[in-house]
Write a protein that holds these residues in place. Structure first.
Motif, PDB file in Angstrom:
ATOM      1  N   TYR A 140       8.899  15.006  -2.033  1.00 20.28           N
ATOM      2  CA  TYR A 140       7.566  15.198  -2.613  1.00 20.28           C
ATOM      3  C   TYR A 140       7.732  15.972  -3.907  1.00 20.28           C
ATOM      4  N   ARG A 141       7.167  15.462  -4.982  1.00 21.75           N
ATOM      5  CA  ARG A 141       7.310  16.122  -6.274  1.00 21.75           C
ATOM      6  C   ARG A 141       6.299  17.263  -6.379  1.00 21.75           C
ATOM      7  N   THR A 169      -6.226  10.930  -2.649  1.00 23.22           N
ATOM      8  CA  THR A 169      -5.940  12.123  -1.855  1.00 23.22           C
ATOM      9  C   THR A 169      -6.327  13.347  -2.672  1.00 23.22           C
ATOM     10  N   GLN A 207       2.441  16.222  -5.917  1.00 21.95           N
ATOM     11  CA  GLN A 207       1.937  14.977  -6.473  1.00 21.95           C
ATOM     12  C   GLN A 207       1.483  14.101  -5.308  1.00 21.95           C
ATOM     13  N   THR A 208       0.235  13.648  -5.364  1.00 25.21           N
ATOM     14  CA  THR A 208      -0.324  12.903  -4.241  1.00 25.21           C
ATOM     15  C   THR A 208      -0.677  11.487  -4.658  1.00 25.21           C
ATOM     16  N   SER A 209      -0.917  10.652  -3.668  1.00 22.18           N
ATOM     17  CA  SER A 209      -1.336   9.282  -3.951  1.00 22.18           C
ATOM     18  C   SER A 209      -2.807   9.281  -4.357  1.00 22.18           C
ATOM     19  N   THR A 210      -3.232   8.226  -5.022  1.00 24.61           N
ATOM     20  CA  THR A 210      -4.604   8.109  -5.483  1.00 24.61           C
ATOM     21  C   THR A 210      -5.568   8.219  -4.307  1.00 24.61           C
ATOM     22  N   GLU A 227      -6.153  16.699  -4.369  1.00 26.86           N
ATOM     23  CA  GLU A 227      -5.051  17.576  -4.777  1.00 26.86           C
ATOM     24  C   GLU A 227      -5.370  19.014  -4.398  1.00 26.86           C
ATOM     25  N   TYR A 287      12.388  12.803   3.066  1.00 30.53           N
ATOM     26  CA  TYR A 287      11.184  12.488   2.299  1.00 30.53           C
ATOM     27  C   TYR A 287      11.095  13.472   1.144  1.00 30.53           C
TER      28      TYR A 287
END
Length: 133
Positions: free
Chosen positions: A53-54, A71, A66-69, A73, A51
């Motif tokens: 994750y940026r 979530t 960088q998270t999904s909308t 930060e 997996y």
């Protein structure tokens, strides 16, 4: 960057090989993003899947994943703080960070201040050109 888990500009494929050799859920490393210049990737191994994750750095120098909308930060002053946070359970990653995959020779970090053309005349069988995916 002096972090032993930072592997620099390795390819996604090489990252998967390194994490696969460790073979433990929660194994992780950090590498340069192949798609966004200046961004990093936190790569985490779980059940034979990597997996990615940026990690972005803000204009103030803080780091965030960088998270999904929707979530929230979270911001960290250092990469060490970010790693420490994601070693805790239930922080939203596929697996919490448990086993760091370190570079073999930390003291000989590549000098990334040169352009690729600086290396055209280097005669070394160890030099391999890695193209992005």
């Amino acid at each position: 960057m002096g972090l032993p888990i930072y592997h620099g500009p390795i390819s996604k494929q090489r990252c998967e090989e390194l994490l696969g050799m460790k073979g433990k859920d929660g194994s992780y490393l950090i590498r340069d993003s192949e798609t966004i210049q200046g961004a990093l990737c936190l790569c985490v191994y779980k059940q034979k899947v990597v997996y990615t994750y940026r990690i972005l750095q803000t204009h103030t120098g803080n780091y965030t994943l960088q998270t999904s909308t929707g979530t929230k930060e979270m911001y960290f002053k250092t990469l060490q703080e970010l790693i420490r946070h994601y070693k805790k359970r239930n922080q939203g990653l596929a697996s919490r960070l448990r086993y760091s995959v370190k570079r073999k020779n930390i003291e000989s970090e590549p000098d990334v201040s040169h352009d690729a053309h600086d290396y055209e005349n280097v005669e070394s069988s160890d030099y391999v050109v890695v193209l992005p995916d």
